[in-house]
Motif scaffolding. Structure first.
Motif, PDB file in Angstrom:
ATOM      1  N   ILE A  70       1.024  -1.277  -0.285  1.00 16.42           N
ATOM      2  CA  ILE A  70       0.469  -0.244  -0.117  1.00 16.42           C
ATOM      3  C   ILE A  70       0.606   1.558  -0.084  1.00 16.42           C
ATOM      4  CG2 ILE A  70      -1.575   1.104   1.181  1.00 16.42           C
ATOM      5  CD1 ILE A  70      -2.904  -1.693  -0.206  1.00 16.42           C
ATOM      6  N   LYS A  71       1.751   1.182   1.015  1.00 21.80           N
ATOM      7  CA  LYS A  71       2.547   2.578   0.774  1.00 21.80           C
ATOM      8  C   LYS A  71       3.625   2.630   0.045  1.00 21.80           C
ATOM      9  CE  LYS A  71       4.571   5.830   3.941  1.00 21.80           C
ATOM     10  NZ  LYS A  71       3.341   6.884   3.851  1.00 21.80           N
ATOM     11  N   VAL A  72       4.084   1.371  -1.554  1.00 20.93           N
ATOM     12  CA  VAL A  72       5.007   1.466  -2.376  1.00 20.93           C
ATOM     13  C   VAL A  72       3.778   2.594  -3.086  1.00 20.93           C
ATOM     14  CG1 VAL A  72       4.300  -0.465  -2.925  1.00 20.93           C
ATOM     15  CG2 VAL A  72       6.279  -0.295  -3.223  1.00 20.93           C
ATOM     16  N   GLN A  73       2.994   2.529  -3.486  1.00 23.10           N
ATOM     17  CA  GLN A  73       2.297   2.516  -4.243  1.00 23.10           C
ATOM     18  C   GLN A  73       2.441   4.279  -4.276  1.00 23.10           C
ATOM     19  OE1 GLN A  73      -1.759   1.183  -5.498  1.00 23.10           O
ATOM     20  NE2 GLN A  73      -1.141  -0.300  -3.716  1.00 23.10           N
ATOM     21  N   GLU A  74       1.980   4.614  -3.051  1.00 22.39           N
ATOM     22  CA  GLU A  74       2.924   6.757  -2.481  1.00 22.39           C
ATOM     23  C   GLU A  74       3.315   6.789  -2.546  1.00 22.39           C
ATOM     24  OE1 GLU A  74       2.144   8.518   2.100  1.00 22.39           O
ATOM     25  OE2 GLU A  74       0.810   6.832   1.615  1.00 22.39           O
ATOM     26  N   LEU A  75       4.663   6.643  -2.328  1.00 20.70           N
ATOM     27  CA  LEU A  75       6.150   6.277  -2.226  1.00 20.70           C
ATOM     28  C   LEU A  75       6.477   6.279  -3.966  1.00 20.70           C
ATOM     29  CD1 LEU A  75       7.822   3.796  -0.126  1.00 20.70           C
ATOM     30  CD2 LEU A  75       7.261   6.499   0.311  1.00 20.70           C
ATOM     31  N   MET A  76       6.009   5.631  -4.857  1.00 23.10           N
ATOM     32  CA  MET A  76       6.001   5.874  -5.996  1.00 23.10           C
ATOM     33  C   MET A  76       5.427   6.378  -6.638  1.00 23.10           C
ATOM     34  SD  MET A  76       6.795   1.708  -7.260  1.00 23.10           S
ATOM     35  CE  MET A  76       8.522   1.134  -6.378  1.00 23.10           C
ATOM     36  N   LYS A  77       3.895   7.121  -6.057  1.00 20.48           N
ATOM     37  CA  LYS A  77       3.747   7.865  -7.098  1.00 20.48           C
ATOM     38  C   LYS A  77       4.371   9.508  -6.651  1.00 20.48           C
ATOM     39  CE  LYS A  77      -1.008   5.773  -7.945  1.00 20.48           C
ATOM     40  NZ  LYS A  77      -1.986   5.598  -6.648  1.00 20.48           N
ATOM     41  N   GLU A  78       4.827   9.481  -5.902  1.00 20.97           N
ATOM     42  CA  GLU A  78       5.404  10.947  -5.131  1.00 20.97           C
ATOM     43  C   GLU A  78       6.501  11.095  -5.786  1.00 20.97           C
ATOM     44  OE1 GLU A  78       6.473  10.380  -1.036  1.00 20.97           O
ATOM     45  OE2 GLU A  78       4.234  10.552  -0.407  1.00 20.97           O
ATOM     46  N   LYS A  79       7.770  10.329  -6.588  1.00 21.39           N
ATOM     47  CA  LYS A  79       8.197  10.414  -7.292  1.00 21.39           C
ATOM     48  C   LYS A  79       8.333   9.524  -8.688  1.00 21.39           C
ATOM     49  CE  LYS A  79      11.086   8.788  -3.768  1.00 21.39           C
ATOM     50  NZ  LYS A  79      12.045   9.974  -3.169  1.00 21.39           N
ATOM     51  N   ASP A  80       6.468  10.127  -8.933  1.00 26.57           N
ATOM     52  CA  ASP A  80       6.576  10.036 -10.350  1.00 26.57           C
ATOM     53  C   ASP A  80       6.906   9.159 -11.549  1.00 26.57           C
ATOM     54  OD1 ASP A  80       5.170  11.598 -12.469  1.00 26.57           O
ATOM     55  OD2 ASP A  80       6.726  12.479 -13.594  1.00 26.57           O
ATOM     56  N   ILE A  81       7.152   8.235 -10.460  1.00 27.23           N
ATOM     57  CA  ILE A  81       7.358   6.907 -11.148  1.00 27.23           C
ATOM     58  C   ILE A  81       6.126   5.862 -11.668  1.00 27.23           C
ATOM     59  CG2 ILE A  81       8.009   3.788 -10.900  1.00 27.23           C
ATOM     60  CD1 ILE A  81       9.310   5.166  -8.459  1.00 27.23           C
ATOM     61  N   ASP A  82       6.365   5.257 -13.343  1.00 26.31           N
ATOM     62  CA  ASP A  82       5.690   4.826 -14.167  1.00 26.31           C
ATOM     63  C   ASP A  82       4.896   3.940 -13.530  1.00 26.31           C
ATOM     64  OD1 ASP A  82       4.319   2.614 -16.276  1.00 26.31           O
ATOM     65  OD2 ASP A  82       5.369   3.800 -17.645  1.00 26.31           O
TER      66      ASP A  82
END
Length: 187
Positions: A70-82
């Protein structure tokens, strides 16, 4: 569409949220198996993508185990990852800790090999060689049947992963072992 990471960027991102050598090594192991299977399954042009997904699959686990996938999705979205990377990484927790379903063959492979690499790695540590190089599937099957051995490796997830791929359990074990043999480092 967000950023596609290089391997170096993915490694730095993993190290940003993970400090334990065990977690870093597990990421590298799953990366190696994913790269191997991408090639074996005819996705040679996506080897780096598959590898990065394997490397980053537990990005959030060390710091946020209760929010894993769950948290990984937030972290990656914050970093604009595909978004494809985000979906793939989160999908390995489907039905366990999140509702992101593995759809692509790569996501199903990740779901299947994550737990199994842990079991195989633990079995290798019990061998005199401390290596997978001299291991055979029959050794893995024996350890798989022993519920007390590597008890943290969920056998039902491994079985479900094989089913999702349409593979026999022995086939999943052999392919994962082959991937680990191809990737084994002499650390």
């Amino acid at each position: 569409m967000g950023r596609i990471l290089t391997r170096d960027e993915a490694w730095e991102l993993l190290k940003e949220y993970n400090k334990e050598p065990f977690h870093l090594r597990h990421g590298e192991t799953v990366e190696g198996v994913m790269r191997y299977l991408a090639q074996e399954l005819g996705y040679g042009d996506e080897v780096d993508f598959w590898g990065n997904v394997g490397l980053l699959h537990d990005l959030d686990f060390e710091q946020w185990p209760d929010q894993h996938c769950i948290k990984v999705q937030e972290l990656m979205k914050e970093k604009d990852i595909d978004e494809r990377i985000i979906h793939a990484v989160a999908s390995h927790g489907y039905g366990i800790c999140c509702d992101v379903e593995p759809v692509h063959e790569m996501e199903k492979v990740l779901f299947a090999v994550d737990e199994l690499t842990g079991l195989i790695g633990a079995a290798a540590l019990m061998r005199p060689s401390k290596s997978v190089k001299d291991m055979e599937v029959k050794s893995i099957k024996k350890k798989f049947k022993d519920k007390h051995f590597a008890a943290g490796c969920d056998r039902e997830i491994i079985k479900t992963g094989a089913e999702r791929l349409g593979w026999e359990l022995d086939e999943l074990m052999q392919k994962t072992l082959d991937g680990m043999k191809a990737d084994e480092r002499n650390d």
